[in-house]
Design a protein around this motif. Structure first.
Motif, PDB file in Angstrom:
ATOM      1  N   TYR A   1       0.853  -1.181   0.000  1.00 51.81           N
ATOM      2  CA  TYR A   1       0.000   0.000   0.000  1.00 51.81           C
ATOM      3  C   TYR A   1       0.891   1.234   0.000  1.00 51.81           C
ATOM      4  O   TYR A   1       1.676   1.444   0.933  1.00 51.81           O
ATOM      5  N   ASP A   2       0.790   2.066  -1.022  1.00 50.34           N
ATOM      6  CA  ASP A   2       1.667   3.229  -1.166  1.00 50.34           C
ATOM      7  C   ASP A   2       1.344   4.285  -0.117  1.00 50.34           C
ATOM      8  O   ASP A   2       0.177   4.548   0.196  1.00 50.34           O
ATOM      9  N   ASP A   3       2.397   4.922   0.426  1.00 49.24           N
ATOM     10  CA  ASP A   3       2.190   6.069   1.301  1.00 49.24           C
ATOM     11  C   ASP A   3       2.429   7.350   0.514  1.00 49.24           C
ATOM     12  O   ASP A   3       2.732   7.316  -0.679  1.00 49.24           O
ATOM     13  N   CYS A   4       2.301   8.477   1.192  1.00 48.21           N
ATOM     14  CA  CYS A   4       2.372   9.763   0.480  1.00 48.21           C
ATOM     15  C   CYS A   4       3.735  10.016  -0.149  1.00 48.21           C
ATOM     16  O   CYS A   4       3.843  10.757  -1.130  1.00 48.21           O
ATOM     17  N   CYS A   5       4.788   9.396   0.410  1.00 51.51           N
ATOM     18  CA  CYS A   5       6.137   9.640  -0.114  1.00 51.51           C
ATOM     19  C   CYS A   5       6.331   9.053  -1.507  1.00 51.51           C
ATOM     20  O   CYS A   5       7.251   9.447  -2.225  1.00 51.51           O
ATOM     21  N   THR A   6       5.487   8.100  -1.876  1.00 50.26           N
ATOM     22  CA  THR A   6       5.638   7.467  -3.187  1.00 50.26           C
ATOM     23  C   THR A   6       4.730   8.085  -4.250  1.00 50.26           C
ATOM     24  O   THR A   6       4.759   7.667  -5.409  1.00 50.26           O
ATOM     25  N   LEU A   7       3.933   9.074  -3.873  1.00 52.21           N
ATOM     26  CA  LEU A   7       3.030   9.716  -4.819  1.00 52.21           C
ATOM     27  C   LEU A   7       3.769  10.759  -5.669  1.00 52.21           C
ATOM     28  O   LEU A   7       4.640  11.475  -5.164  1.00 52.21           O
ATOM     29  N   PHE A   8       3.407  10.861  -6.912  1.00 55.18           N
ATOM     30  CA  PHE A   8       3.882  11.929  -7.807  1.00 55.18           C
ATOM     31  C   PHE A   8       5.407  12.006  -7.864  1.00 55.18           C
ATOM     32  O   PHE A   8       5.978  13.098  -7.989  1.00 55.18           O
ATOM     33  N   LEU A   9       6.078  10.869  -7.759  1.00 56.75           N
ATOM     34  CA  LEU A   9       7.540  10.901  -7.789  1.00 56.75           C
ATOM     35  C   LEU A   9       8.033  11.289  -9.179  1.00 56.75           C
ATOM     36  O   LEU A   9       7.595  10.731 -10.188  1.00 56.75           O
ATOM     37  N   PRO A  10       8.959  12.248  -9.265  1.00 57.27           N
ATOM     38  CA  PRO A  10       9.502  12.651 -10.562  1.00 57.27           C
ATOM     39  C   PRO A  10      10.451  11.595 -11.107  1.00 57.27           C
ATOM     40  O   PRO A  10      10.996  10.782 -10.347  1.00 57.27           O
ATOM     41  N   LYS A  11      10.671  11.612 -12.413  1.00 56.37           N
ATOM     42  CA  LYS A  11      11.601  10.661 -13.021  1.00 56.37           C
ATOM     43  C   LYS A  11      13.035  10.920 -12.570  1.00 56.37           C
ATOM     44  O   LYS A  11      13.815   9.985 -12.379  1.00 56.37           O
ATOM     45  N   SER A  12      13.380  12.186 -12.414  1.00 57.18           N
ATOM     46  CA  SER A  12      14.769  12.530 -12.055  1.00 57.18           C
ATOM     47  C   SER A  12      14.767  13.543 -10.916  1.00 57.18           C
ATOM     48  O   SER A  12      14.936  14.757 -11.142  1.00 57.18           O
ATOM     49  N   PRO A  13      14.592  13.093  -9.668  1.00 53.30           N
ATOM     50  CA  PRO A  13      14.614  14.041  -8.545  1.00 53.30           C
ATOM     51  C   PRO A  13      15.999  14.633  -8.352  1.00 53.30           C
ATOM     52  O   PRO A  13      17.016  13.989  -8.626  1.00 53.30           O
ATOM     53  N   LYS A  14      16.036  15.858  -7.914  1.00 49.90           N
ATOM     54  CA  LYS A  14      17.304  16.553  -7.681  1.00 49.90           C
ATOM     55  C   LYS A  14      18.018  15.901  -6.494  1.00 49.90           C
ATOM     56  O   LYS A  14      17.450  15.780  -5.406  1.00 49.90           O
ATOM     57  N   ILE A  15      19.250  15.473  -6.692  1.00 44.51           N
ATOM     58  CA  ILE A  15      19.976  14.817  -5.604  1.00 44.51           C
ATOM     59  C   ILE A  15      20.937  15.758  -4.880  1.00 44.51           C
ATOM     60  O   ILE A  15      21.400  15.440  -3.787  1.00 44.51           O
ATOM     61  N   ARG A  16      21.226  16.913  -5.489  1.00 45.78           N
ATOM     62  CA  ARG A  16      22.102  17.897  -4.841  1.00 45.78           C
ATOM     63  C   ARG A  16      21.480  19.287  -4.934  1.00 45.78           C
ATOM     64  O   ARG A  16      22.018  20.198  -5.575  1.00 45.78           O
ATOM     65  N   PRO A  17      20.344  19.466  -4.294  1.00 49.34           N
ATOM     66  CA  PRO A  17      19.675  20.768  -4.370  1.00 49.34           C
ATOM     67  C   PRO A  17      20.443  21.825  -3.582  1.00 49.34           C
ATOM     68  O   PRO A  17      21.170  21.512  -2.630  1.00 49.34           O
ATOM     69  N   THR A  18      20.280  23.091  -3.992  1.00 53.56           N
ATOM     70  CA  THR A  18      20.865  24.203  -3.236  1.00 53.56           C
ATOM     71  C   THR A  18      19.742  24.995  -2.582  1.00 53.56           C
ATOM     72  O   THR A  18      18.588  24.964  -3.020  1.00 53.56           O
ATOM     73  N   ARG A  19      20.100  25.740  -1.539  1.00 53.88           N
ATOM     74  CA  ARG A  19      19.104  26.542  -0.835  1.00 53.88           C
ATOM     75  C   ARG A  19      18.453  27.566  -1.765  1.00 53.88           C
ATOM     76  O   ARG A  19      17.243  27.771  -1.723  1.00 53.88           O
ATOM     77  N   ASP A  20      19.253  28.209  -2.590  1.00 53.06           N
ATOM     78  CA  ASP A  20      18.707  29.235  -3.487  1.00 53.06           C
ATOM     79  C   ASP A  20      17.692  28.631  -4.456  1.00 53.06           C
ATOM     80  O   ASP A  20      16.630  29.228  -4.702  1.00 53.06           O
ATOM     81  N   GLU A  21      18.008  27.482  -5.021  1.00 53.14           N
ATOM     82  CA  GLU A  21      17.091  26.843  -5.958  1.00 53.14           C
ATOM     83  C   GLU A  21      15.778  26.454  -5.279  1.00 53.14           C
ATOM     84  O   GLU A  21      14.695  26.688  -5.809  1.00 53.14           O
ATOM     85  N   VAL A  22      15.894  25.869  -4.086  1.00 52.56           N
ATOM     86  CA  VAL A  22      14.689  25.415  -3.380  1.00 52.56           C
ATOM     87  C   VAL A  22      13.851  26.613  -2.932  1.00 52.56           C
ATOM     88  O   VAL A  22      12.624  26.622  -3.064  1.00 52.56           O
ATOM     89  N   ASN A  23      14.521  27.643  -2.410  1.00 47.00           N
ATOM     90  CA  ASN A  23      13.778  28.840  -1.983  1.00 47.00           C
ATOM     91  C   ASN A  23      13.062  29.496  -3.161  1.00 47.00           C
ATOM     92  O   ASN A  23      11.943  30.012  -3.007  1.00 47.00           O
ATOM     93  N   SER A  24      13.698  29.459  -4.302  1.00 53.01           N
ATOM     94  CA  SER A  24      13.067  30.024  -5.497  1.00 53.01           C
ATOM     95  C   SER A  24      11.796  29.252  -5.856  1.00 53.01           C
ATOM     96  O   SER A  24      10.758  29.851  -6.171  1.00 53.01           O
ATOM     97  N   GLN A  25      11.866  27.934  -5.806  1.00 52.64           N
ATOM     98  CA  GLN A  25      10.691  27.120  -6.112  1.00 52.64           C
ATOM     99  C   GLN A  25       9.585  27.301  -5.060  1.00 52.64           C
ATOM    100  O   GLN A  25       8.404  27.344  -5.394  1.00 52.64           O
ATOM    101  N   GLU A  26       9.975  27.443  -3.814  1.00 58.76           N
ATOM    102  CA  GLU A  26       8.983  27.600  -2.749  1.00 58.76           C
ATOM    103  C   GLU A  26       8.311  28.971  -2.768  1.00 58.76           C
ATOM    104  O   GLU A  26       7.264  29.150  -2.128  1.00 58.76           O
ATOM    105  N   SER A  27       8.892  29.909  -3.472  1.00 54.03           N
ATOM    106  CA  SER A  27       8.291  31.248  -3.534  1.00 54.03           C
ATOM    107  C   SER A  27       6.918  31.228  -4.210  1.00 54.03           C
ATOM    108  O   SER A  27       6.133  32.166  -4.059  1.00 54.03           O
ATOM    109  N   PHE A  28       6.625  30.143  -4.942  1.00 54.66           N
ATOM    110  CA  PHE A  28       5.323  30.023  -5.611  1.00 54.66           C
ATOM    111  C   PHE A  28       4.246  29.442  -4.678  1.00 54.66           C
ATOM    112  O   PHE A  28       3.092  29.304  -5.080  1.00 54.66           O
ATOM    113  N   LEU A  29       4.649  29.103  -3.449  1.00 47.47           N
ATOM    114  CA  LEU A  29       3.725  28.477  -2.502  1.00 47.47           C
ATOM    115  C   LEU A  29       3.374  29.434  -1.379  1.00 47.47           C
ATOM    116  O   LEU A  29       4.200  30.255  -0.969  1.00 47.47           O
TER     117      LEU A  29
END
Length: 402
Positions: free
Chosen positions: A341-369
């Protein structure tokens, strides 16, 4: 053989110096709480030992309960007698007779904590050994590879005799280290992290992020069953269920797919932190293992850490998947965790998740939320479950872990 008591040892707690009595008293309370469903029992505490009077109780049932008590290093069913050496001889012969077969060997190990006793440990061994050999025919002493070892403890109050030493869970007694919040999924890792945290004496609460209707009632029940299993080790665990569907849909709508895993973990951390502060919990616990998935690289962990001001404990950080799976089998969570039974962590998984994200990149994406609104709306609808420890069921594979 009719035993009089169970002798319990609590290893690590004996190193606690002036605060030792606090640990011992908490351990005693935890043991009595575990035995709440049994007829009234008498528990006695002395230096370095606790004793549970059997008083006609079901020995196997008591041993099964004690096996799940953190803080106990080992325990033994024992015969209790006085300090008269003749009586010690008789009881020792009776105990060994119930354990030995024809032409069997034995060894005596005496511990004499009562230093005023009239005989030295070696003298007790010699006298009791000769008596046993005279009474039990073909039985003989073998100090190197005995069939049975008989232990004699001469203590201030009584003398105790036993042959079996059952290994306990060890660690610190649950509740002595303070309250924490485990981010619990339906997977293999996080329940093991919760178990290891309990072993270090925490008082555990759990939070589960539920994405209805994408994750249905079966995965929710799966998480509840995992908490029931952890209850066997940690007493009455509270489970907080946070609705997470709106947050995940917003992430899918507003954020670049490769960043959704990292941002999802940050949102979980924000909600868990707010909940922990509200409930006065002192730390967060996760089942993360370094490098296992994209959100568990050092870069990802650094970006995730920055959204909380609470300590994040990661008991599995240096363990590989095989070690974690073996531990899950050992504690009885594995068969439940692998239910499909899938949990929420397995939903909508991208094909290529970012493995070395930076704070600036993540903060930029979160600005839309609208982060504050998402957090507050989720926490306004938290479901709380306080699960009865007596409902837990554990299927333990003892062969998978040593």
């Amino acid at each position: 053989m009719i035993y009089d008591c169970i002798l319990m040892r609590y290893g690590e707690l004996t190193l606690k110096g002036k605060n030792r009595h606090l640990f011992e008293n908490k351990l005693a309370r935890n043991i009595l709480a575990k035995l709440k469903g049994f007829p009234p029992v008498k528990l006695t505490k002395t230096s370095g030992r606790m004793f549970l009077d059997l008083q006609g109780q079901d020995l196997d049932a008591l041993l099964a309960v004690l096996n799940n008590v953190f803080g106990l290093s080992s325990f033994s069913p024992a015969i209790c007698t006085g300090h008269d050496i003749s009586e010690i001889e008789k009881k020792a012969a009776q105990l060994l007779q119930s354990k030995l077969t024809q032409r069997s060997s034995f060894k005596l190990v005496t511990r004499r904590s009562l230093k005023t006793f009239s005989m030295l440990s070696s003298e007790i061994n010699n006298r009791v050994g000769k008596f046993i050999c005279s009474k039990l025919g073909d039985t003989y002493v073998d100090v190197h590879e005995p069939d049975v070892t008989l232990y004699i403890e001469v203590r201030k109050e009584h003398t105790y005799l036993y042959t079996d030493i059952f290994k306990g869970r060890g660690g610190l007694t649950v509740g002595i280290s303070g309250p924490v919040l485990l981010l619990l999924s339906g997977g293999i890792d996080s329940p093991v992290a919760g178990y290891l945290a309990l072993k270090r004496g925490v008082e555990l609460s759990c939070v589960y992020f539920h994405s209805h209707p994408f994750t249905g009632g079966k995965v929710k029940q799966k998480v509840i069953d995992l908490v029931h299993i952890l209850n066997n080790y940690g007493g009455c665990i509270k489970l907080y269920i946070i609705p997470f569907t709106e947050t995940q849909l917003k992430l899918r709508e507003k954020c670049r797919p490769s960043y959704t895993v990292t941002i999802m973990r940050r949102m979980m951390m924000r909600m868990a932190t707010a909940l922990a502060h509200e409930k006065e919990l002192l730390a967060l616990i996760t089942g993360e293992s370094l490098g296992q998935v994209a959100s568990q690289t050092l870069e990802s962990l650094n970006v995730i850490n920055e959204v909380t001001n609470l300590p994040i404990l990661r008991p599995l950080i240096g363990m590989d998947k095989i070690e974690i799976v073996n531990r899950a089998k050992y504690i009885g969570t594995y068969e439940t965790s692998i239910l499909p039974y899938d949990d929420c962590c397995t939903l909508f998984l991208p094909k290529s998740p970012k493995i070395r994200p930076t704070r600036d990149e993540v903060n930029s994406q979160e600005s839309f939320l609208n982060i504050d609104e998402l957090v507050s709306r989720a926490l306004a609808n938290v479901e709380v479950k306080i699960l009865d420890p007596s409902q837990g069921k554990v299927n333990i594979d003892l062969d998978c872990f040593t």
